[in-house]
Design a protein around this motif. Sequence first.
Motif, PDB file in Angstrom:
ATOM      1  N   THR A 104     -17.699  50.037   4.199  1.00 42.48           N
ATOM      2  CA  THR A 104     -19.238  50.721   3.874  1.00 42.48           C
ATOM      3  C   THR A 104     -20.281  50.459   4.308  1.00 42.48           C
ATOM      4  O   THR A 104     -21.439  50.202   5.270  1.00 42.48           O
ATOM      5  CB  THR A 104     -19.625  52.124   2.928  1.00 42.48           C
ATOM      6  N   ASN A 105     -20.935  49.356   3.714  1.00 39.34           N
ATOM      7  CA  ASN A 105     -21.801  47.711   4.075  1.00 39.34           C
ATOM      8  C   ASN A 105     -22.091  47.969   5.448  1.00 39.34           C
ATOM      9  O   ASN A 105     -23.233  47.555   6.155  1.00 39.34           O
ATOM     10  CB  ASN A 105     -21.406  47.111   3.171  1.00 39.34           C
ATOM     11  N   ILE A 106     -20.894  47.078   5.899  1.00 41.28           N
ATOM     12  CA  ILE A 106     -20.649  46.781   7.157  1.00 41.28           C
ATOM     13  C   ILE A 106     -20.816  48.173   8.339  1.00 41.28           C
ATOM     14  O   ILE A 106     -21.990  47.738   9.382  1.00 41.28           O
ATOM     15  CB  ILE A 106     -19.706  46.065   7.599  1.00 41.28           C
ATOM     16  N   ASN A 107     -20.751  49.140   8.281  1.00 43.66           N
ATOM     17  CA  ASN A 107     -20.973  50.002   9.023  1.00 43.66           C
ATOM     18  C   ASN A 107     -22.126  50.492   8.732  1.00 43.66           C
ATOM     19  O   ASN A 107     -23.587  51.153  10.129  1.00 43.66           O
ATOM     20  CB  ASN A 107     -20.223  51.184   8.335  1.00 43.66           C
ATOM     21  N   SER A 108     -23.290  50.265   7.651  1.00 48.88           N
ATOM     22  CA  SER A 108     -24.471  50.770   7.629  1.00 48.88           C
ATOM     23  C   SER A 108     -25.397  49.457   8.855  1.00 48.88           C
ATOM     24  O   SER A 108     -26.436  49.583   9.211  1.00 48.88           O
ATOM     25  CB  SER A 108     -25.375  50.634   6.860  1.00 48.88           C
ATOM     26  N   ALA A 156     -27.197  40.955  10.904  1.00 48.84           N
ATOM     27  CA  ALA A 156     -25.892  41.692  11.334  1.00 48.84           C
ATOM     28  C   ALA A 156     -24.678  40.905  11.216  1.00 48.84           C
ATOM     29  O   ALA A 156     -23.452  41.119  10.119  1.00 48.84           O
ATOM     30  CB  ALA A 156     -25.593  42.894  11.806  1.00 48.84           C
ATOM     31  N   ARG A 157     -24.878  39.840  11.383  1.00 51.80           N
ATOM     32  CA  ARG A 157     -23.164  39.032  11.873  1.00 51.80           C
ATOM     33  C   ARG A 157     -22.852  37.718  10.389  1.00 51.80           C
ATOM     34  O   ARG A 157     -21.972  37.401   9.842  1.00 51.80           O
ATOM     35  CB  ARG A 157     -23.766  38.294  12.655  1.00 51.80           C
ATOM     36  N   ARG A 158     -24.509  37.403  10.649  1.00 51.76           N
ATOM     37  CA  ARG A 158     -24.183  36.515   8.556  1.00 51.76           C
ATOM     38  C   ARG A 158     -23.264  37.703   8.023  1.00 51.76           C
ATOM     39  O   ARG A 158     -22.946  36.739   6.984  1.00 51.76           O
ATOM     40  CB  ARG A 158     -25.804  35.996   8.480  1.00 51.76           C
ATOM     41  N   ASN A 159     -24.585  38.520   7.789  1.00 51.62           N
ATOM     42  CA  ASN A 159     -23.864  39.493   6.548  1.00 51.62           C
ATOM     43  C   ASN A 159     -22.172  39.737   6.427  1.00 51.62           C
ATOM     44  O   ASN A 159     -21.053  40.276   5.515  1.00 51.62           O
ATOM     45  CB  ASN A 159     -24.648  40.672   5.920  1.00 51.62           C
ATOM     46  N   PHE A 166     -25.895  34.398   0.967  1.00 55.03           N
ATOM     47  CA  PHE A 166     -26.654  34.453   2.246  1.00 55.03           C
ATOM     48  C   PHE A 166     -26.126  35.929   2.766  1.00 55.03           C
ATOM     49  O   PHE A 166     -25.760  36.642   3.603  1.00 55.03           O
ATOM     50  CB  PHE A 166     -24.773  33.805   2.876  1.00 55.03           C
ATOM     51  N   MET A 167     -26.171  36.521   1.525  1.00 52.97           N
ATOM     52  CA  MET A 167     -25.971  38.019   2.260  1.00 52.97           C
ATOM     53  C   MET A 167     -26.956  38.621   2.006  1.00 52.97           C
ATOM     54  O   MET A 167     -27.858  38.822   1.351  1.00 52.97           O
ATOM     55  CB  MET A 167     -24.269  39.160   1.383  1.00 52.97           C
ATOM     56  N   ASP A 168     -27.232  39.908   2.446  1.00 52.25           N
ATOM     57  CA  ASP A 168     -28.059  41.127   1.415  1.00 52.25           C
ATOM     58  C   ASP A 168     -28.039  42.298   1.625  1.00 52.25           C
ATOM     59  O   ASP A 168     -26.880  42.635   2.170  1.00 52.25           O
ATOM     60  CB  ASP A 168     -29.460  41.509   3.130  1.00 52.25           C
ATOM     61  N   ASN A 169     -29.258  43.025   0.591  1.00 53.46           N
ATOM     62  CA  ASN A 169     -28.832  44.639   0.755  1.00 53.46           C
ATOM     63  C   ASN A 169     -29.650  44.721   1.496  1.00 53.46           C
ATOM     64  O   ASN A 169     -30.710  44.641   1.894  1.00 53.46           O
ATOM     65  CB  ASN A 169     -29.782  44.857  -1.120  1.00 53.46           C
ATOM     66  N   GLY A 223     -26.624  48.044  -3.895  1.00 48.65           N
ATOM     67  CA  GLY A 223     -26.509  47.252  -2.891  1.00 48.65           C
ATOM     68  C   GLY A 223     -25.656  46.264  -2.305  1.00 48.65           C
ATOM     69  O   GLY A 223     -24.885  45.942  -3.171  1.00 48.65           O
ATOM     70  N   GLY A 224     -25.687  46.609  -0.896  1.00 51.21           N
ATOM     71  CA  GLY A 224     -23.991  45.859  -0.634  1.00 51.21           C
ATOM     72  C   GLY A 224     -23.915  44.199  -1.361  1.00 51.21           C
ATOM     73  O   GLY A 224     -22.626  43.941  -1.567  1.00 51.21           O
TER      74      GLY A 224
END
Length: 468
Positions: free
Chosen positions: A154-158, A38-41, A220-223, A103-104
């Motif tokens: 919205t993405n980080i909220n998840s 989560a912190r990386r994203n 570096f990010m994920d969906n 996807g985020g």
Amino acid sequence: MTGPTITDPAPGAGRGRWIEHWDPEDADFWERTGRRTARRNLLFSVLSEHIGFSIWTLWSVMVLFMGPEYGIDPAGKFFLIGTATFVGALVRIPYTFAVARFGGRNWTVVSALLLLLPTGAAYAVMEPGTSYSTFMAVAALTGLGGGNFASSMTNINSFFPLREKGWALGLNAGGGNIGVPVVQLVGLLVIGTAGATHPRIVLGVYLPLIVAAAVCAALFMDNLAPVKNDTGAAKEAVRDRHTWIMAVLYIGTFGSFIGYSFAFGLVLQTQFGRTPLEAASLTFAGPLLGSLIRPVGGRLADRHGGARITLWNFGGMAAATVVVIFASVTGSLPVFLVGFAALFLLSGLGNGSTYKMIPGIFQTKALARGMTGEDAARYGRRLSGASMGLIGAVGALGGLGVNLAFRQSFQQESGTGTAAFVAFLGFYAVCSALTWAVYLRKQAARPATEAETGAGADVSRRLDYAEV
């Protein structure tokens, strides 16, 4: 329980890195693998949103370069920055739903690359002799940067559990908001070194940064595969009165922040006769203060309740506005700067506390309906995620209101912003009353009926929202 797994996306979902299982409310899952992911994203979400805010507020800097040779009066300049604010507010709604659709990670890449359009267009037209309608069209394009906030939040909220949402959302938004003073600092450096006739240098700085943000998101990010667009949740959020109440409160906090960020330098030039360099040397300070303190607002809301912090915050904004009105009437620039600095600080603080309230409100409603554990958390995520885009869009329209109020105020015979500040004072009083009446006023305790606890019921009349 296994940790998050990165797999190929489902058919039709696009290519990229996808996490198939995500349960941040599970403490064991969170400690083993969730927090790190989560912190990386969050880190790279902040980077992209930061660039987005810089491009969205680009015209707060460009107007400082527009001297008499451009043939645009102060009212026309306020309308330019108001156009960027308006478009940025509107695109927040589709950007919110794009996260679940694409996807985020994927959408962060696309939304970052889209910023090349307004930046490149501004680079092409930023010179005397360009028609006002062309400037309007390019200013409208910069509104794309405003949408990045909605998709990022919205993405980080998840990604984060409810107990850390205030901090995470505050940090995400605060890091993004810092894009406002940073682009203004870049403008200051250009005006101070190359002069007020070289706006293209500012634009040239941002073109490679946009590409860098997109590349970092891709690497570096994920969906999150479990995050899907939920039309039922969207409809329920639209019907829920709390969505609209929070939208009004967010107009008071974020609408003030973004509106003042756009208008501050132009007010200094128009009302206090500052040169472009003098205005630019002061403009960045307010948005910087408001951006840095936003995570503090989220953290205070985590600890003391978002509604309490929001109420005190609106009281402080009203007091600061009284100071600004006094300075505007007396023509005192030092007092004006003190009052405006307080407004920026408090608007940033309130941004963090109001956004913390949103997931807390829907989580409270879920618990009141008898949901527990993951069911309650899932309901809270569904409704808060669906409402955030709408709340963010309406809140951003407050920035348009701020700029239109200034435009109208400066067109009056007095030629000052005093009338606008009086209007803002009245609105902060309304926000204070609304926060107290809905979320802090003690309700008479009585047993809940079956109708009140059933799905779709409005349980707000008997719930204590003071801790949200």
